[in-house]
Design a protein around this motif. Structure first.
Motif, short mmCIF file in Angstrom:
data_model
loop_
_atom_site.label_atom_id
_atom_site.label_comp_id
_atom_site.label_asym_id
_atom_site.label_seq_id
_atom_site.Cartn_x
_atom_site.Cartn_y
_atom_site.Cartn_z
N ARG A 21 0.63 -0.92 0.18
CA ARG A 21 -0.24 0.09 -0.16
C ARG A 21 0.60 1.14 0.29
N GLU A 23 0.36 5.18 1.14
CA GLU A 23 -0.39 6.24 1.72
C GLU A 23 0.68 8.03 1.71
N SER A 24 -0.22 8.68 2.11
CA SER A 24 0.12 10.07 2.16
C SER A 24 -0.08 10.44 4.00
N THR A 25 1.53 10.71 4.40
CA THR A 25 1.11 11.29 6.05
C THR A 25 1.55 11.95 6.49
N THR A 28 4.89 10.37 1.85
CA THR A 28 4.12 9.94 1.00
C THR A 28 5.27 8.66 1.75
N THR A 31 4.23 1.22 1.60
CA THR A 31 4.06 -0.44 3.22
C THR A 31 4.96 -1.53 2.13
N LYS A 37 8.39 -0.44 5.74
CA LYS A 37 8.24 0.82 5.30
C LYS A 37 9.52 1.77 4.79
N HIS A 39 9.44 6.07 3.63
CA HIS A 39 9.11 7.31 3.90
C HIS A 39 9.81 7.58 1.94
N ILE A 44 2.25 10.38 -3.92
CA ILE A 44 0.94 9.08 -4.06
C ILE A 44 1.02 8.73 -5.78
#
Length: 71
Positions: A21, A23-25, A28, A31, A37, A39, A44
């Motif tokens: 997956r 994600e934007s947290t 970006t 995972t 994970k 960064h 995205i």
């Protein structure tokens, strides 16, 4: 394989097949299926475009919106 940029501006090459997956947290976060994970600086949309291009290169995804030359 796709090339991405870590937050410290170093390059990393990931096997796109192992991406579980994105994600934007707000950074970006990618995972992998291993649970690792990463960064990255890319958005995205940029990551998904790179993954899509990689899949097309491997013929995992059909080429969309291309004219059918057989017609």
């Amino acid at each position: 394989m796709i090339q991405l940029t870590r937050l410290n501006r170093s390059s990393i090459v990931l096997n796109a097949i192992y991406i579980e997956r994105i994600e934007s947290t707000p950074d970006t976060l990618v995972t992998l299926t291993t649970g690792k994970k990463v960064h990255v600086l890319e958005t995205i949309e940029e990551v998904t475009d790179k993954v899509t291009d990689y899949y097309r290169k491997l013929n995992i995804l059909p080429r969309l919106h291309e004219p059918n030359l057989d017609e």
